[in-house]
Design a protein around this motif. Sequence first.
Motif, short mmCIF file in Angstrom:
data_model
loop_
_atom_site.label_atom_id
_atom_site.label_comp_id
_atom_site.label_asym_id
_atom_site.label_seq_id
_atom_site.Cartn_x
_atom_site.Cartn_y
_atom_site.Cartn_z
N TYR A 1 4.18 -21.06 3.44
CA TYR A 1 3.73 -20.99 4.82
C TYR A 1 3.57 -19.55 5.32
N ARG A 2 3.35 -18.64 4.40
CA ARG A 2 3.02 -17.27 4.76
C ARG A 2 2.05 -16.70 3.73
N ASP A 3 0.94 -16.13 4.21
CA ASP A 3 0.08 -15.37 3.32
C ASP A 3 0.72 -14.01 3.10
N MET A 4 0.38 -13.38 1.99
CA MET A 4 0.97 -12.09 1.67
C MET A 4 -0.09 -11.23 1.01
N TYR A 5 -0.92 -10.60 1.83
CA TYR A 5 -1.96 -9.73 1.30
C TYR A 5 -1.35 -8.41 0.84
N SER A 6 -0.58 -7.76 1.71
CA SER A 6 0.15 -6.57 1.29
C SER A 6 1.15 -6.96 0.21
N ILE A 7 1.41 -6.04 -0.70
CA ILE A 7 2.39 -6.35 -1.74
C ILE A 7 3.82 -6.25 -1.21
N PHE A 8 3.96 -5.75 0.01
CA PHE A 8 5.29 -5.55 0.58
C PHE A 8 5.68 -6.55 1.66
N SER A 9 4.71 -7.12 2.36
CA SER A 9 5.06 -7.91 3.54
C SER A 9 4.13 -9.10 3.74
N TYR A 10 4.61 -10.07 4.52
CA TYR A 10 3.81 -11.23 4.89
C TYR A 10 2.72 -10.81 5.88
N ASP A 11 1.71 -11.66 6.06
CA ASP A 11 0.67 -11.36 7.04
C ASP A 11 1.26 -11.29 8.45
N ILE A 12 2.24 -12.14 8.74
CA ILE A 12 3.04 -12.03 9.95
C ILE A 12 4.49 -12.30 9.56
N PRO A 13 5.45 -11.71 10.29
CA PRO A 13 6.86 -11.91 9.92
C PRO A 13 7.26 -13.38 9.97
N ASP A 14 8.24 -13.72 9.16
CA ASP A 14 8.86 -15.04 9.20
C ASP A 14 10.20 -14.85 9.91
N GLY A 15 10.19 -15.03 11.22
CA GLY A 15 11.36 -14.70 12.01
C GLY A 15 11.55 -13.19 12.01
N LYS A 16 12.70 -12.72 11.55
CA LYS A 16 12.98 -11.29 11.48
C LYS A 16 12.61 -10.71 10.12
N GLU A 17 12.15 -11.56 9.23
CA GLU A 17 11.84 -11.13 7.86
C GLU A 17 10.39 -10.68 7.75
N LYS A 18 10.18 -9.39 7.51
CA LYS A 18 8.82 -8.86 7.37
C LYS A 18 8.18 -9.25 6.05
N GLY A 19 9.02 -9.40 5.03
CA GLY A 19 8.55 -9.74 3.70
C GLY A 19 9.74 -10.03 2.82
N PRO A 20 9.50 -10.44 1.58
CA PRO A 20 10.62 -10.68 0.65
C PRO A 20 11.49 -9.43 0.53
N LYS A 21 12.78 -9.62 0.46
CA LYS A 21 13.72 -8.49 0.45
C LYS A 21 13.41 -7.51 -0.67
N GLU A 22 13.15 -8.03 -1.88
CA GLU A 22 12.89 -7.13 -3.00
C GLU A 22 11.60 -6.35 -2.79
N ALA A 23 10.54 -7.03 -2.32
CA ALA A 23 9.27 -6.36 -2.08
C ALA A 23 9.42 -5.27 -1.04
#
Length: 283
Positions: free
Chosen positions: A168-190
């Motif tokens: 339920y999140r697109d991820m064009y940038s290799i670091f972050s989602y297209d929009i945050p998932d709550g307070k999460e900008k992207g996967p922690k490792e990314a």
Amino acid sequence: MKITLLIIDPDFDFIEPNGGSLYVQGSNSKMKKLSDWIKNRGLTVIDNIVTSQDAHNILHFGNLGNWVDEENKPFTSPGTQISYQMYKKSKAKLNPSIYNKDKFYEKLAEDYLKDLDKKGMSLFLWPIHSLDGSIGQAFPEFLIEAINDWSIYHKKPIHIIRKGQKIYRDMYSIFSYDIPDGKEKGPKEAQSYLKRIAKSCDKLLISGQAGDFCVERTIKDLLEFTDNNPKAENYKNKLIFLTDTISFIDENNKKEIYKIAIEKYGAKEMTIEEINGWIKSLQ
């Protein structure tokens, strides 16, 4: 001079003209050019290699065919946009043959579209691509051969950032989602790689596809990180765009972010040939 090479999304589905489900025009020859350079001139001068890899599930909301129109006909045009308004008016809905009107997925989809709408955005639909474990996700043999040669020479592995695993999140940038998932900008490792790459290199060579989507969004994140970390290691004067190894879905759609990076952040554009000349000047 520490040089890191970043290769964005060299997946089969993006770079294989015969069978790639989301082939980006020109990407195959450009990735071959990059691979040849890695095996030859780049072999001794690249200190680290980081790649990204799309990693989707069949249930990902961005898949064409996972949405239908008001007549229950699946959308078929790549790049179709699904807005929250379309969803509310039942002009777009999850494909019942896939999600079986499951309330859990219906709620996820509605919340995602609502979050996108708050940012003035819509959901883009693309042909199914880079499914986990599929050939579409694999790197081409010529690139694998090149990075293996590099790994053996330097006695260290490459780093792979896998992206797009949250349905339920697109991820064009290799670091972050297209929009945050709550307070999460992207996967922690990314997200951790933003700091790790900045600390480990003096120059970051950027290549990959597509220049008007995933490469562009990745550059945005690098510049934002630089703005947020002005006194720490960042990407000021570090970025080099390898122009003859970046492919665009629309060659006329080169985003403003490249110009901003050059004019305000000291980024440069170079071809492989120009990089060779620049490296020679350092020796």
